[in-house]
Design a protein around this motif. Structure first.
Motif, mmCIF file in Angstrom:
data_model
loop_
_atom_site.group_PDB
_atom_site.id
_atom_site.type_symbol
_atom_site.label_atom_id
_atom_site.label_comp_id
_atom_site.label_asym_id
_atom_site.label_seq_id
_atom_site.Cartn_x
_atom_site.Cartn_y
_atom_site.Cartn_z
ATOM 1 N N TYR A 153 2.534 9.029 -30.718
ATOM 2 C CA TYR A 153 2.649 7.915 -29.776
ATOM 3 C C TYR A 153 2.092 8.236 -28.390
ATOM 4 C CZ TYR A 153 5.876 6.038 -33.323
ATOM 5 O OH TYR A 153 6.453 5.594 -34.480
ATOM 6 N N PHE A 154 0.828 8.649 -28.352
ATOM 7 C CA PHE A 154 0.140 8.825 -27.065
ATOM 8 C C PHE A 154 -0.134 7.455 -26.445
ATOM 9 C CE2 PHE A 154 -2.064 13.129 -26.559
ATOM 10 C CZ PHE A 154 -1.087 13.810 -27.274
ATOM 11 N N ALA A 155 0.166 7.319 -25.169
ATOM 12 C CA ALA A 155 -0.237 6.112 -24.449
ATOM 13 C C ALA A 155 -1.733 6.162 -24.204
ATOM 14 C CB ALA A 155 0.507 6.043 -23.121
ATOM 15 N N TYR A 156 -2.421 5.059 -24.512
ATOM 16 C CA TYR A 156 -3.858 5.009 -24.239
ATOM 17 C C TYR A 156 -4.333 3.561 -24.247
ATOM 18 C CZ TYR A 156 -6.168 3.915 -28.737
ATOM 19 O OH TYR A 156 -6.661 3.291 -29.845
ATOM 20 N N PHE A 157 -5.592 3.367 -23.795
ATOM 21 C CA PHE A 157 -6.179 2.024 -23.718
ATOM 22 C C PHE A 157 -7.373 1.920 -24.666
ATOM 23 C CE2 PHE A 157 -3.680 1.905 -19.944
ATOM 24 C CZ PHE A 157 -3.470 0.566 -19.637
ATOM 25 N N TRP A 158 -7.474 0.754 -25.296
ATOM 26 C CA TRP A 158 -8.635 0.434 -26.132
ATOM 27 C C TRP A 158 -8.906 -1.061 -26.010
ATOM 28 C CZ3 TRP A 158 -9.050 -2.659 -30.674
ATOM 29 C CH2 TRP A 158 -10.288 -2.579 -31.313
ATOM 30 N N ASN A 159 -10.155 -1.406 -25.752
ATOM 31 C CA ASN A 159 -10.566 -2.801 -25.605
ATOM 32 C C ASN A 159 -9.738 -3.514 -24.533
ATOM 33 O OD1 ASN A 159 -12.088 -5.141 -26.197
ATOM 34 N ND2 ASN A 159 -10.492 -5.879 -27.595
ATOM 35 N N GLY A 160 -9.464 -2.802 -23.452
ATOM 36 C CA GLY A 160 -8.760 -3.392 -22.329
ATOM 37 C C GLY A 160 -7.267 -3.550 -22.500
ATOM 38 N N THR A 161 -6.730 -3.036 -23.602
ATOM 39 C CA THR A 161 -5.307 -3.226 -23.894
ATOM 40 C C THR A 161 -4.630 -1.885 -24.116
ATOM 41 O OG1 THR A 161 -5.795 -5.341 -24.959
ATOM 42 C CG2 THR A 161 -3.658 -4.350 -25.439
ATOM 43 N N GLU A 162 -3.409 -1.747 -23.583
ATOM 44 C CA GLU A 162 -2.669 -0.504 -23.790
ATOM 45 C C GLU A 162 -1.929 -0.540 -25.119
ATOM 46 O OE1 GLU A 162 0.536 2.469 -21.593
ATOM 47 O OE2 GLU A 162 0.101 0.493 -20.717
ATOM 48 N N GLY A 163 -1.935 0.621 -25.783
ATOM 49 C CA GLY A 163 -1.186 0.791 -27.014
ATOM 50 C C GLY A 163 -0.788 2.246 -27.148
ATOM 51 N N THR A 164 -0.399 2.643 -28.339
ATOM 52 C CA THR A 164 -0.115 4.047 -28.600
ATOM 53 C C THR A 164 -0.892 4.484 -29.832
ATOM 54 O OG1 THR A 164 1.810 3.609 -29.999
ATOM 55 C CG2 THR A 164 2.203 3.886 -27.625
ATOM 56 N N ILE A 165 -1.141 5.772 -29.932
ATOM 57 C CA ILE A 165 -1.894 6.303 -31.053
ATOM 58 C C ILE A 165 -1.357 7.697 -31.367
ATOM 59 C CG2 ILE A 165 -3.737 7.320 -29.641
ATOM 60 C CD1 ILE A 165 -5.720 6.249 -31.816
ATOM 61 N N SER A 166 -1.354 8.059 -32.648
ATOM 62 C CA SER A 166 -0.772 9.324 -33.080
ATOM 63 C C SER A 166 -1.762 10.107 -33.929
ATOM 64 C CB SER A 166 0.496 9.072 -33.907
ATOM 65 O OG SER A 166 1.433 8.298 -33.192
#
Length: 610
Positions: A510-523
């Motif tokens: 659950y890393f905080a990050y941005f993609w396509n102008g939107t914040e989400g999380t990715i693991s």
């Protein structure tokens, strides 16, 4: 790079079109290599004979043993040559082929009209671009299109031949029998609102509890957890950290700006990254096209650049984007752009007089999908990079000891086996596993199920023992005791004498990050690897500022003394292959390695000052 076939080659091909294969040779053709088609691939039809294929020919290296010897000397902290890394010219002289090898291979190509060739800097790799039908004649083989269950298609064969007199002069030729797909290791992208891991306990440490949110882990949390907070870089003008992009991935600058604006606003005036396109790799500042959005392109690349910049933002960042890699969907008249990406990248890298001291790579595939000869040669190239003074970090994978219902050998017998990954199985790279939670950290794991209404598969920090590469000497003190403690558990499912990985670990959920102008999380270990690269870039910064060389090939130092600067992880398991997998234990284990970074201790052990 673009390669074309000369007029002489075209004429030769036309003249030989009606001849039986093989073609001109001073000795008879004999099979050089066979390789089973891995599970998940299906033969479709014969490859387009008029399509083009870019062959990479690995010539026998003259003194690889000498290079490995010097690599260990300059990487052993107790050796008098420690830190005296080799120059580009020095490594080229060690690995360049003998005159006999170069002459015989050149003669074979020239006699068959192949005169438009490209050499790497050491001249131990030759690249030629020729029609598929001509490649079939040259290698006495047949290419077919094979489709993976994910829909991607590559042109490959299961066996190929060489004139008998060339067998001892050519180690490998690809693409022929390799079926690896260089998948990124990002396990899961989720919108904000991820769920807490089962059994999660909030930190007791007030400082960690204040900045660490397990459902969206931020750069400030990493800096606090691994104690880089407050460190001020002093050698940014002499240092750098790089990351690799394959499969049309490219980091998007507007998303990086959004990430830094929220999480590291002080970095905005200085953070940027330099891009290098290799083999026509993509270059793009953003925004994403509709096609890229549909394919979820650049989630991996964005994660890499944001994870690095969040922890070591003053250190210059370098992005490598390598093209020519599968998957490839062929059609009539379209070149077969199916290069093996690691080799294209590493040969370009070694042609440069100066290379970054830290390079992060978050891609790998099953070791058994790569022919042993090719894996060994690519691994040798990684050793050359290490001799030049660069640390190569690779992610350990996201499916523990192997994905459920997929753990079978590729020996034609479908024997149940744990499935190690490549390049992580190479002994000349440093492999990073993933952890989660904070007090204490444990190996990363998320069971299959529905998350925010989306079905997600198994995520478990990668673990493995190579079936190709023997255990390196730097592991002799820690791996045998672990194997002995396992006893007969999982006997026959893994190679007890193989190179074991990972070597260390870091946060990967659950890393905080941005993609396509939107914040989400990715693991994924795709997250833990660039994070680790950023932390070690700061260690190099302290070393360089102290007048010392960068760490270079890390493992001999790590296993001899650096491990004392890692926090041991003692909880978790490498789920996979429909089992609980290998267990995390006290001390080194093949799920979390020696543990997670303690920055001040690592700097001290490296011989630098904060």
């Amino acid at each position: 790079m673009q390669f074309t076939v000369s007029a002489l080659l075209a004429a030769a091909f036309a003249a030989q079109a009606s001849l039986a294969s093989p073609i001109s040779s001073r000795t008879p053709y004999v099979v050089k290599e066979t390789h089973h088609v891995p599970r998940g691939w299906t033969k479709v039809e014969r490859s387009n004979p008029n399509g083009r294929i870019q062959l990479q020919i690995g010539l026998k290296q003259s003194n690889m043993q000498g290079l490995i010897k010097q690599l260990h000397e300059v990487s052993d902290p107790d050796h008098q040559r420690y830190g005296n890394h080799l120059s580009a010219d020095e490594v080229d002289q060690l690995v360049k082929p003998t005159k006999e090898t170069s002459h015989l291979v050149g003669e074979w190509l020239s006699d068959n009209g192949v005169t438009d060739v490209d050499y790497n800097s050491a001249k131990d790799w030759i690249t030629v671009s020729i029609p598929v039908e001509f490649a079939e004649r040259l290698l006495d083989t047949e290419y077919h299109n094979y489709q993976h269950k994910d829909g991607s298609i590559v042109a490959r064969t299961t066996r190929w031949s060489l004139p008998r007199h060339l067998h001892s002069h050519i180690d490998t030729i690809q693409p022929t029998t390799s079926f690896f797909r260089s998948a990124p290791q990002a396990a899961t992208y989720m919108s904000l609102g991820a769920v807490e891991p089962e059994g999660y306990k909030k930190p007791n440490n007030t400082e960690i509890a204040k900045v660490c949110n397990v459902t969206s882990v931020s750069p400030e949390c990493f800096a606090t957890l691994y104690k880089t907070k407050g460190y001020k870089t002093r050698a940014a003008n002499k240092n750098s950290v790089a990351f690799n992009n394959f499969l049309a991935e490219v980091p998007i600058r507007p998303d990086l700006k959004l990430f830094l604006t929220k999480y590291r606003p002080e970095a905005l005036p200085s953070v940027n990254f330099t891009s290098h396109s290799i083999d026509n790799g993509p270059e793009q500042d953003g925004p994403l096209t509709p096609e890229q959005l549909a394919d979820s392109t650049s989630k991996e690349a964005n994660l890499d650049v944001q994870a690095i910049s969040g922890i070591s933002w003053k250190t210059p960042i370098v992005s490598f984007s390598t093209g020519g890699s599968p998957p490839f969907n062929p059609d009539v008249g379209t070149p077969d752009n199916s290069n093996e990406p690691y080799l294209a990248w590493v040969n370009w890298l070694l042609s440069q007089k100066s290379i970054p001291p830290i390079i992060s790579t978050s891609y790998s595939d099953d070791e058994q999908t790569v022919p042993r000869s090719y894996a060994e040669r690519v691994c040798n190239q990684f050793a050359v990079v290490g001799a030049r003074g660069s640390t190569l970090f690779f992610s350990s994978g996201d499916h523990g000891v192997g994905g459920d219902d997929t753990c079978f050998s590729n020996d034609g017998k479908n024997t149940t086996k744990f499935v190690p990954g490549f390049p992580p199985s190479c002994p000349y790279v440093t492999v990073v596993g993933a952890t989660m939670n904070f007090e204490p950290e444990e190996s990363a794991y998320r069971a299959p199920g529905l998350y925010n209404g989306v079905k997600k598969g198994l995520y478990s920090s990668g673990a493995g023992f190579s079936n190709y590469f023997k255990r390196p000497s730097y592991q002799d003190k820690v791996v045998p005791p672990y194997v002995k403690a396992l006893g007969d558990q999982y006997a026959g499912l893994y190679a007890k004498e193989g190179r074991a990985y990972p070597d260390l670990a870091a946060q990967g959920l659950y890393f905080a990050y941005f993609w396509n102008g939107t914040e989400g999380t990715i693991s994924g270990t795709s997250a833990s690897t660039p994070l680790t690269a950023g932390i070690f870039a700061l260690i190099n910064d302290a070393l360089i500022a102290s007048g010392r060389p960068a760490l270079g090939f890390l493992n001999p130092w790590l296993y001899k003394k650096g491990y004392k600067g890692l926090t041991d992880i003692t909880k978790g398991s490498s789920y996979g292959c429909n089992s609980k997998g290998l267990p995390v234990t006290e001390g080194w284990d093949p799920i979390t390695g020696f543990g997670t970074p303690n920055f001040p201790k690592l700097v001290e052990l490296a011989g630098a000052k904060l």
